[in-house]
Design a protein around this motif. Structure first.
Motif, PDB file in Angstrom:
ATOM      1  N   GLN A 269     -72.516 -34.426 -59.954  1.00  0.00           N
ATOM      2  CA  GLN A 269     -71.223 -34.432 -60.628  1.00  0.00           C
ATOM      3  C   GLN A 269     -71.424 -34.434 -62.141  1.00  0.00           C
ATOM      4  O   GLN A 269     -72.318 -35.090 -62.656  1.00  0.00           O
ATOM      5  CB  GLN A 269     -70.366 -35.614 -60.183  1.00  0.00           C
ATOM      6  CG  GLN A 269     -70.966 -36.981 -60.427  1.00  0.00           C
ATOM      7  CD  GLN A 269     -70.047 -38.082 -59.901  1.00  0.00           C
ATOM      8  OE1 GLN A 269     -69.285 -37.900 -58.962  1.00  0.00           O
ATOM      9  NE2 GLN A 269     -70.100 -39.237 -60.540  1.00  0.00           N
TER      10      GLN A 269
ATOM     11  N   GLY B 258     -67.871 -28.399 -54.870  1.00  0.00           N
ATOM     12  CA  GLY B 258     -66.430 -28.630 -54.877  1.00  0.00           C
ATOM     13  C   GLY B 258     -66.007 -29.973 -54.321  1.00  0.00           C
ATOM     14  O   GLY B 258     -64.839 -30.163 -53.940  1.00  0.00           O
TER      15      GLY B 258
ATOM     16  N   GLU C 163     -66.134 -30.546 -69.355  1.00  0.00           N
ATOM     17  CA  GLU C 163     -66.306 -30.126 -67.966  1.00  0.00           C
ATOM     18  C   GLU C 163     -66.225 -31.323 -67.025  1.00  0.00           C
ATOM     19  O   GLU C 163     -66.817 -32.373 -67.276  1.00  0.00           O
ATOM     20  CB  GLU C 163     -67.661 -29.433 -67.785  1.00  0.00           C
ATOM     21  CG  GLU C 163     -67.919 -28.945 -66.357  1.00  0.00           C
ATOM     22  CD  GLU C 163     -69.297 -28.355 -66.169  1.00  0.00           C
ATOM     23  OE1 GLU C 163     -69.627 -27.961 -65.042  1.00  0.00           O
ATOM     24  OE2 GLU C 163     -70.055 -28.296 -67.172  1.00  0.00           O
TER      25      GLU C 163
ATOM     26  N   SER D 294     -66.721 -31.637 -62.879  1.00  0.00           N
ATOM     27  CA  SER D 294     -67.006 -30.909 -61.648  1.00  0.00           C
ATOM     28  C   SER D 294     -67.898 -31.728 -60.739  1.00  0.00           C
ATOM     29  O   SER D 294     -68.634 -32.609 -61.187  1.00  0.00           O
ATOM     30  CB  SER D 294     -67.685 -29.564 -61.962  1.00  0.00           C
ATOM     31  OG  SER D 294     -68.948 -29.771 -62.583  1.00  0.00           O
TER      32      SER D 294
END
Length: 260
Positions: free
Chosen positions: A15, A27, A21, A23
């Motif tokens: 992560q 996902g 950012e 993310s």
């Protein structure tokens, strides 16, 4: 020891959470417990929610009750000082990169309004039009236009106009504000800022020099027209968790409340 370091590195790769950012690997979901440990903040538990209710004599905001704002850094010091009769001020902001604010952008402002109303304290809101000019490759003029448009949405949140100062960096930076920027800049080495923000040799010097601009609103001396002779005033910063890892200076008079 080596195995532990490999596990930690793997977790960090799973992560990514920074100001540019957010993310997760494949996902997946962000593990906020890991973020709390990594960033060195504390969980905002029920005891804090109950204490805020007791000090303000009003129901805690739904974002507190439901754990939307879930972590903090030194919030207890703000509440201790408030209980002693000392005031503080709020600082939050917006990087204007779109025509309007969506719901995700509005959540910190909705919670900040609650804090202002509950504690009856001043608020400064920084519009970092200079930041978006450098990061989003916008022209100076377009960044300023978006800042004005975003300010309309922020004003519509209903902040107390007698206790709120909204400013754009292009218009305000200078004087006492700039002096504090220089003081902060001298305290941070190039290696440290690269370690915090991950800058590379391909980034222009505007990015490397920007962090002090966003740091110094947390010092009351940056706003002499608001807080004259109140250099010891504490500051509470409602912000997203990604901003918790982006500070390049520290102070025993600056606290944070973090949203997911």
């Amino acid at each position: 020891m080596e195995k532990k370091e490999d596990q930690q590195l793997q977790q960090e790769e799973e992560q990514v959470v920074n100001p540019w950012e957010v993310s997760a690997k494949d996902g997946g979901k962000i593990d906020y417990d890991k973020l709390i440990d990594k960033f060195g903040c504390q969980r905002l538990d029920q005891s804090f929610v109950d204490r805020v209710q007791r000090l303000t004599s009003r129901p805690p905001h739904v974002f507190l009750r439901r754990g939307v704002f879930f972590a903090h850094r030194d919030l207890n010091e703000i509440l201790d000082a408030y209980e002693r009769g000392d005031k503080f001020y709020l600082y939050t902001g917006r990087g204007p990169s779109s025509e309007a604010l969506h719901l995700g952008h509005l959540i910190p402002f909705m919670f900040t309004k609650y804090l202002q109303d509950a504690f009856k304290v001043p608020l400064v809101i920084q519009l970092t039009d200079d930041e978006k000019c450098m990061w989003k490759n916008l022209s100076v003029e377009e960044s300023q236009r978006l800042a004005r448009e975003n300010a309309k949405d922020i004003i519509a949140c209903g902040f107390d106009i007698s206790k709120t100062f909204i400013f754009s960096d292009f218009d305000y930076v200078g004087g006492a504000f700039y002096k504090n920027m220089v003081k902060v800049a001298k305290c941070v080495t190039y290696n440290k800022v690269v370690g915090i923000f991950g800058f590379t040799g391909e980034d222009h010097i505007g990015k490397v020099s920007f962090p002090p601009v966003q740091a110094v609103p947390s010092f009351p001396s940056s706003f002499p027209h608001l807080f004259s002779s109140k250099d010891d005033l504490r500051c509470l910063i409602p912000c997203a968790i990604d901003q918790n890892d982006s500070g390049c200076c520290s102070s025993d008079r600056v606290s944070q409340a973090c949203i997911d």
